[in-house]
Design an enzyme around this catalytic site. Structure first.
Site, PDB file in Angstrom:
ATOM      1  CE  LYS A 213      -3.637   2.407   2.512  1.00 53.17           C
ATOM      2  NZ  LYS A 213      -4.569   2.369   3.635  1.00 53.17           N
ATOM      3  NE  ARG A 223      -6.196  10.373   3.633  1.00 55.75           N
ATOM      4  CZ  ARG A 223      -4.936  10.605   3.297  1.00 55.75           C
ATOM      5  NH1 ARG A 223      -4.486  11.856   3.238  1.00 55.75           N
ATOM      6  NH2 ARG A 223      -4.117   9.620   3.019  1.00 55.75           N
ATOM      7  NE  ARG A 234      -3.569   7.547   5.746  1.00 55.28           N
ATOM      8  CZ  ARG A 234      -4.280   8.025   6.761  1.00 55.28           C
ATOM      9  NH1 ARG A 234      -3.725   8.166   7.944  1.00 55.28           N
ATOM     10  NH2 ARG A 234      -5.551   8.374   6.589  1.00 55.28           N
ATOM     11  CD  GLU A 250       5.773  -3.857   3.672  1.00 49.72           C
ATOM     12  OE1 GLU A 250       5.134  -4.737   4.279  1.00 49.72           O
ATOM     13  OE2 GLU A 250       6.306  -2.894   4.263  1.00 49.72           O
ATOM     14  CE  LYS A 265      -6.148   1.747  -0.374  1.00 51.05           C
ATOM     15  NZ  LYS A 265      -6.799   1.610   0.904  1.00 51.05           N
ATOM     16  CB  SER A 291     -11.252   7.709  -3.383  1.00 51.09           C
ATOM     17  OG  SER A 291     -10.001   8.122  -2.858  1.00 51.09           O
ATOM     18  CE1 TYR A 330     -15.036   3.572  -2.599  1.00 53.38           C
ATOM     19  CE2 TYR A 330     -13.131   3.865  -4.045  1.00 53.38           C
ATOM     20  CZ  TYR A 330     -13.673   3.762  -2.775  1.00 53.38           C
ATOM     21  OH  TYR A 330     -12.847   3.833  -1.675  1.00 53.38           O
TER      22      TYR A 330
END
Ligand code: PBG
Length: 342
Positions: A213, A223, A234, A250, A265, A291, A330
């Site tokens: 990610k 957000r 982050r 990872e 992602k 998003s 979505y």
């Protein structure tokens, strides 16, 4: 048109030396040939719909930067779940938007917290038809908006966050979530949550590791979707977009720690990472079309700059082609319904 407009009808005029001997266009000539030779198809069962449920909402609230996506009330949530089940998508990924946030995200571990409540509802409504999945991360529930808890110096405390994730995992498993989406990017999170689940008899609850990610600008609209209170970024826990090898590492770590599924992602800017994961992972590899990827296509389409439906299908096909066996998007329900209409 007869059999093919790629047939070498005019090739008499070409010198023998440059006349093509290999003609890939042959297989592209008719809709039937194209259909038969199409290598990648996306099936509704491979789509997962992310959904936002807002505590206290009396009606669905639109999310400005994600036209067509809402923060659900419990009523609209129920009806959208039924629609998703009818459309034949593979599952739903639930996010909660709590009324109150605090430093440790207590709403995440409260059995009556909005996400756990929504999970119970989803399991009761569509639990047999769809895989009900939950986001396991503190950011929706913390007042500082980070994915973990902070230490005395305000840094995200990895190991203290794992303690919270274990409790959150248990609360979600108790609520009936079939697959916990560990999206916080703390080191050791898969192992920590797997251990907590196994120690409490939840051996059947599966883990989706958000393995690779990245710290992405494409989370921007999310957000707003979760009323995030994050200031800053982050980057101390999510991956640097420049790093391909680290994504592979990872993925391997999450597999070693016991992830049942791993995720890359965002999707569209990370297709190389996705292809790497697909080549090396012994467990299913999924991708999250986030998003901002949704918002980009919607915004361009709203201006009339691209053909919306073709663009949607092209993005999903590309993600699938790169190696994702399922895609969080979505557009899941819309696409599944449209494809069913033919
Ligand atoms: C963290 C989480 C995020 C998204 C899914 N889970 C936000 C982040 O890491 O900043 C983003 C999803 C999207 O943008 O669609 N709980």
């Amino acid at each position: 048109m007869t059999s093919s407009d790629a047939a070498p009808s005019g090739s008499e005029g070409l010198p023998e030396g440059i006349r093509p001997r290999i003609r890939p266009r042959r297989l592209r000539a008719t809709p039937a040939l194209r259909r038969l030779t199409q290598q990648t198809r996306v099936h509704p069962a491979e789509l997962i719909l992310p959904m936002f449920v807002r505590e206290g909402a009396k009606e669905p609230l639109p999310i400005g930067s994600m036209p067509g996506v809402v923060q659900h009330s419990l009523d609209s949530f129920r009806s959208e779940l039924q629609r998703a089940a009818r459309a034949g998508v593979g599952g739903v990924m639930l996010f909660g938007v709590p009324e109150h946030k605090d430093a440790t995200g207590t709403g995440a571990t409260d059995p009556d917290g909005i996400l756990n409540q929504a999970t119970r509802i989803a399991v009761a409504e569509v639990g047999d038809a769809l895989v009900v999945q939950t986001d396991l991360c503190l950011d929706e529930f913390t007042d500082h908006g980070h994915c973990g808890v902070l230490d005395a110096d305000g840094r995200v405390d990895n190991d203290a966050s794992l303690v919270r994730y274990r409790d959150m995992g248990l609360a979600q498993a108790d609520a009936g979530s079939a697959l916990l989406g560990l999206s916080g990017m703390m080191d050791g999170q898969v192992r920590a949550v797997r251990d907590a689940l196994d120690a409490s008899g939840h051996t059947g609850t599966a883990i989706l590791g958000y393995a690779a990610k990245y710290a992405s600008a494409f989370y921007g609209p999310f957000r707003e979707a979760v009323d995030s209170s994050l200031t800053g970024d982050r980057r101390t826990y999510q991956l640097d977009p420049a790093n391909r090898r680290e994504g592979g590492r990872e993925v391997l770590l999450d597999v070693e720690e016991g992830a049942d599924v791993v995720m890359v992602k965002p999707a569209m800017s990370y297709l190389d990472v996705l292809a790497d994961a697909a080549a090396t992972s012994p467990v299913p590899v999924w991708a999250y079309q986030v998003s901002g990827e949704y918002a980009m296509v919607e915004a361009a389409a709203a201006h009339g700059w691209i053909d919306r439906e073709r663009a949607i299908d092209e993005t999903l096909t590309g993600i699938r082609r790169a190696g994702a066996e399922a895609v969080l998007t979505y557009w899941a329900v819309e696409a599944a319904e449209r494809w069913a209409r033919g």
